[in-house]
Design a protein around this motif. Structure first.
Motif, PDB file in Angstrom:
ATOM      1  N   ASN A 259      -7.739  -0.939 -10.220  1.00 24.65           N
ATOM      2  CA  ASN A 259      -7.609  -0.284 -11.531  1.00 24.65           C
ATOM      3  C   ASN A 259      -7.309   1.214 -11.385  1.00 24.65           C
ATOM      4  O   ASN A 259      -7.392   1.963 -12.344  1.00 24.65           O
ATOM      5  CB  ASN A 259      -8.898  -0.502 -12.342  1.00 24.65           C
ATOM      6  CG  ASN A 259      -8.736  -0.030 -13.774  1.00 24.65           C
ATOM      7  OD1 ASN A 259      -7.739  -0.323 -14.436  1.00 24.65           O
ATOM      8  ND2 ASN A 259      -9.689   0.753 -14.251  1.00 24.65           N
ATOM      9  N   SER A 260      -6.993   1.649 -10.161  1.00 21.89           N
ATOM     10  CA  SER A 260      -6.689   3.062  -9.921  1.00 21.89           C
ATOM     11  C   SER A 260      -5.259   3.163  -9.399  1.00 21.89           C
ATOM     12  O   SER A 260      -4.868   2.418  -8.488  1.00 21.89           O
ATOM     13  CB  SER A 260      -7.681   3.603  -8.876  1.00 21.89           C
ATOM     14  OG  SER A 260      -7.068   4.563  -8.041  1.00 21.89           O
ATOM     15  N   HIS A 261      -4.488   4.087  -9.981  1.00 22.76           N
ATOM     16  CA  HIS A 261      -3.101   4.264  -9.532  1.00 22.76           C
ATOM     17  C   HIS A 261      -3.067   4.637  -8.051  1.00 22.76           C
ATOM     18  O   HIS A 261      -2.262   4.109  -7.274  1.00 22.76           O
ATOM     19  CB  HIS A 261      -2.424   5.342 -10.389  1.00 22.76           C
ATOM     20  CG  HIS A 261      -0.984   5.538 -10.073  1.00 22.76           C
ATOM     21  ND1 HIS A 261       0.006   4.767 -10.620  1.00 22.76           N
ATOM     22  CD2 HIS A 261      -0.365   6.395  -9.229  1.00 22.76           C
ATOM     23  CE1 HIS A 261       1.178   5.147 -10.130  1.00 22.76           C
ATOM     24  NE2 HIS A 261       0.975   6.134  -9.282  1.00 22.76           N
ATOM     25  N   HIS A 262      -3.977   5.541  -7.656  1.00 16.34           N
ATOM     26  CA  HIS A 262      -3.999   6.000  -6.266  1.00 16.34           C
ATOM     27  C   HIS A 262      -4.311   4.832  -5.322  1.00 16.34           C
ATOM     28  O   HIS A 262      -3.657   4.645  -4.296  1.00 16.34           O
ATOM     29  CB  HIS A 262      -5.032   7.125  -6.113  1.00 16.34           C
ATOM     30  CG  HIS A 262      -5.062   7.720  -4.741  1.00 16.34           C
ATOM     31  ND1 HIS A 262      -5.963   7.325  -3.780  1.00 16.34           N
ATOM     32  CD2 HIS A 262      -4.270   8.657  -4.158  1.00 16.34           C
ATOM     33  CE1 HIS A 262      -5.727   8.006  -2.666  1.00 16.34           C
ATOM     34  NE2 HIS A 262      -4.717   8.818  -2.872  1.00 16.34           N
ATOM     35  N   GLN A 263      -5.301   4.027  -5.728  1.00 17.10           N
ATOM     36  CA  GLN A 263      -5.628   2.870  -4.864  1.00 17.10           C
ATOM     37  C   GLN A 263      -4.474   1.879  -4.798  1.00 17.10           C
ATOM     38  O   GLN A 263      -4.229   1.263  -3.768  1.00 17.10           O
ATOM     39  CB  GLN A 263      -6.868   2.167  -5.395  1.00 17.10           C
ATOM     40  CG  GLN A 263      -8.157   2.822  -4.932  1.00 17.10           C
ATOM     41  CD  GLN A 263      -9.360   2.068  -5.488  1.00 17.10           C
ATOM     42  OE1 GLN A 263      -9.384   0.844  -5.519  1.00 17.10           O
ATOM     43  NE2 GLN A 263     -10.348   2.811  -5.924  1.00 17.10           N
ATOM     44  N   ARG A 264      -3.764   1.744  -5.899  1.00 21.44           N
ATOM     45  CA  ARG A 264      -2.591   0.847  -5.886  1.00 21.44           C
ATOM     46  C   ARG A 264      -1.559   1.339  -4.878  1.00 21.44           C
ATOM     47  O   ARG A 264      -0.954   0.545  -4.164  1.00 21.44           O
ATOM     48  CB  ARG A 264      -1.959   0.752  -7.287  1.00 21.44           C
ATOM     49  CG  ARG A 264      -2.749  -0.139  -8.196  1.00 21.44           C
ATOM     50  CD  ARG A 264      -2.058  -0.385  -9.516  1.00 21.44           C
ATOM     51  NE  ARG A 264      -2.880  -1.336 -10.276  1.00 21.44           N
ATOM     52  CZ  ARG A 264      -2.541  -1.868 -11.429  1.00 21.44           C
ATOM     53  NH1 ARG A 264      -1.399  -1.543 -11.999  1.00 21.44           N
ATOM     54  NH2 ARG A 264      -3.335  -2.730 -12.034  1.00 21.44           N
ATOM     55  N   LEU A 265      -1.365   2.678  -4.841  1.00 24.85           N
ATOM     56  CA  LEU A 265      -0.401   3.213  -3.867  1.00 24.85           C
ATOM     57  C   LEU A 265      -0.865   2.875  -2.443  1.00 24.85           C
ATOM     58  O   LEU A 265      -0.054   2.528  -1.582  1.00 24.85           O
ATOM     59  CB  LEU A 265      -0.237   4.724  -4.033  1.00 24.85           C
ATOM     60  CG  LEU A 265       0.401   5.200  -5.348  1.00 24.85           C
ATOM     61  CD1 LEU A 265       0.649   6.697  -5.313  1.00 24.85           C
ATOM     62  CD2 LEU A 265       1.708   4.472  -5.622  1.00 24.85           C
ATOM     63  N   CYS A 266      -2.187   2.975  -2.215  1.00 27.59           N
ATOM     64  CA  CYS A 266      -2.707   2.645  -0.876  1.00 27.59           C
ATOM     65  C   CYS A 266      -2.505   1.159  -0.582  1.00 27.59           C
ATOM     66  O   CYS A 266      -2.198   0.771   0.550  1.00 27.59           O
ATOM     67  CB  CYS A 266      -4.186   3.020  -0.766  1.00 27.59           C
ATOM     68  SG  CYS A 266      -4.439   4.803  -0.955  1.00 27.59           S
ATOM     69  N   GLN A 267      -2.645   0.317  -1.611  1.00 24.92           N
ATOM     70  CA  GLN A 267      -2.415  -1.130  -1.414  1.00 24.92           C
ATOM     71  C   GLN A 267      -0.938  -1.399  -1.100  1.00 24.92           C
ATOM     72  O   GLN A 267      -0.623  -2.238  -0.260  1.00 24.92           O
ATOM     73  CB  GLN A 267      -2.835  -1.904  -2.674  1.00 24.92           C
ATOM     74  CG  GLN A 267      -4.341  -1.979  -2.865  1.00 24.92           C
ATOM     75  CD  GLN A 267      -4.696  -2.709  -4.160  1.00 24.92           C
ATOM     76  OE1 GLN A 267      -4.536  -2.169  -5.255  1.00 24.92           O
ATOM     77  NE2 GLN A 267      -5.146  -3.941  -4.041  1.00 24.92           N
TER      78      GLN A 267
END
Ligand code: NAD
Length: 353
Positions: A259-267
Motif C-alpha cells: 500500500n506504499s508507492h515506495h515499497q511498490r518501487l522496491c517490489q
C-alpha cells in the motif's frame, strides 16, 4: 487588443504546434521554459474564464498523437502527465490542496524521485515474459516499440523471482527511457565528426532513438530505463456470452503489491527492473524541499539528465481517494528546476550511427 476568447484560441493553436514538433517530430523549436510560460498563461486565462475551457484544449491533453509508422497500443490504464510547480510556495500550496481534499491536518509521507528527462513507456509482462512495450502517446494510445525496447540491456525480458502460478498473469511496469549524458555526448561527437547535425538534448535523443523503425539503430544508442510506477496488474478473461464477447479485467494490484508507492518501487526492483538510486521516502514537506535542494546540487554530477523532482503521496489508499484531473494525478507534483539553458541551435536531424 484581443479578447479572452481570441487570446485563448491563439495560445492553443501555438501550443498545438509546439506539441506536434516536440512529441511527434522530436524537434522542438522553442525552449521548454517558453512552452511552460505559454501553458501557464493559457491555464490562467482558462481559470479566469471557465466557460472558454474546452476538452480539446492543450491544457487538458497528454502528449501528442502516436506516430502512424508504428502499430498502435491502447493502454489498459491511461498514462497521464504531471502537474508542475516551480517554487517552494507553490509546492506548499499543492500540499495544502491535498490535505484539504483529504480533510487531513497530519503530516503526509511522500515518495520523492528525480524527474528523469526522457520519455515514458509502459512494459507489459505476461507470465513473467516481456510481451509488449509502448510509448505514452496521447495517454490512451501509444506506439508499439517492443522490438526497440528489447535492445535496452537493463530491461529484463523475463521478470526475476516470479513466485509461482499465483503471481498475476499480467504485470505492467511504467517508467522513463532516457539517454545517459555520456551516450548523448558520444553520439553528438560522432555526428560532428561526420559533419552531421546531432540532437538538441538527451530527451530528444532518447525519443528519436526509441522511435526508430530499425531496431539495430536503437541498439547502438545505449538507452537506459528507470521504473517509477505500475500499470495494469491482474488477469483478463474473455467469455462468449450468447454470441457477444465479454471482457473481464480482474485487478490484482493490491493483492500482490504494497500500500506504499515506495515499497511498490522496491517490489518492482525485486522483479529485476532498475529503480533510480536517488528515490527516497520522506515524511515532511521540509524534507521534500531539502530533497529538491540536494538533487539540484547533485544535478550536474548525475550521469543522466533530470529537470526537477517528483513528489508523490506515498499511501496508495490516499492516492486512490485523491484521484485524477484531466491530464494528471492529484497525488503527485513535478517540482521543477529553474530553466538551465535556452534551446541550443543544433537541429534535431536523424542520423544513423
Ligand atoms: P512532463 O515532463 O512535464 O511530466 C510528466 C512526465 O514526467 C511523465 O510522463 C514521465 O514521462 C516523466 N517522469 C520523469 N520522472 C518521473 C517520475 N519519477 N515519476 C513520474 N513521471 C516521471 O510531461 P509532459 O506532459 O510529457 O511534457 C510537458 C513538458 O514537456 C512541458 O512542461 C515542457 O517542459 C515540455 N514540452 C516542451 C515543448 C517544446 O516545444 N519545447 C513542447 C511540449 C512539451
Amino acid at each position: 487588443m484581443l479578447n479572452a476568447q481570441e487570446k485563448i484560441s491563439q495560445i492553443q493553436q501555438q501550443l498545438n504546434q509546439y506539441n506536434h514538433e516536440y512529441y511527434v517530430l522530436d524537434q522542438p523549436t522553442v525552449p521548454d521554459v517558453e512552452y511552460d510560460r505559454l501553458m501557464n498563461e493559457l491555464i490562467a486565462l482558462e481559470t479566469a474564464n471557465p466557460s472558454l475551457k474546452t476538452l480539446d484544449s492543450p491544457s487538458q491533453k497528454v502528449g501528442g498523437q502516436a506516430l502512424k509508422s508504428f502499430s498502435q497500443v491502447t493502454h489498459q490504464l491511461p498514462m497521464l502527465s504531471l502537474d508542475n510547480v516551480f517554487s517552494l510556495e507553490d509546492f506548499h500550496a499543492f500540499v495544502k490542496r491535498v490535505k484539504d481534499r483529504l480533510n487531513n491536518t497530519k503530516a503526509l509521507t511522500f515518495c520523492a524521485e528525480p524527474k528523469l528527462d526522457g520519455l515514458a513507456v509502459s512494459l507489459r509482462y505476461e507470465q513473467g515474459q516481456l510481451v509488449q512495450a509502448a510509448t505514452r502517446g496521447d495517454g490512451s494510445v501509444g506506439e508499439n516499440i517492443t522490438t526497440n525496447i528489447r535492445t535496452i540491456k537493463s530491461i529484463p525480458l523475463k521478470l526475476m523471482g516470479v513466485p509461482g502460478k499465483d503471481f498475476p498473469a499480467i504485470v505492467e511496469v511504467r517508467g522513463e527511457v532516457f539517454m545517459p549524458k555520456a551516450s548523448f555526448n558520444a553520439l553528438n561527437e560522432l555526428a560532428k565528426k561526420r559533419g552531421e547535425k546531432g540532437f538538441a538534448n538527451p530527451r530528444n535523443a532518447a525519443a528519436g532513438s526509441l522511435r526508430q523503425l530499425d531496431s539495430k539503430i536503437t541498439a547502438k544508442r545505449n538507452l537506459a530505463f528507470y521504473a517509477y510506477s505500475l500499470g495494469f496488474v491482474g488477469e483478463v478473461t474473455f467469455a462468449d456470452a450468447g454470441g457477444s464477447e465479454t471482457i473481464d479485467n480482474l485487478d490484482l494490484t493490491d493483492t500482490f503489491f504494497a500500500n506504499s508507492h515506495h515499497q511498490r518501487l522496491c517490489q518492482i526492483k525485486a522483479l529485476g527492473l532498475p529503480m533510480c538510486p536517488e528515490v527516497r521516502l520522506l515524511d515532511t514537506e521540509q524534507a521534500c524541499d531539502a530533497f529538491y535542494q540536494d538533487i539540484l546540487a547533485k544535478r550536474n554530477g548525475l550521469s543522466y539528465e533530470i529537470d526537477g523532482t517528483v513528489l508523490k503521496v506515498d499511501d496508495i489508499s490516499l492516492q486512490k481517494r485523491l484521484g485524477f484531473v484531466a491530464r494528471a494525478p492529484r497525488w503527485a507534483i513535478a517540482y521543477k528546476f529553474p530553466a538551465e539553458e535556452e534551446l541550443t541551435t543544433v537541429d534535431d536531424v536523424e542520423f544513423q550511427v
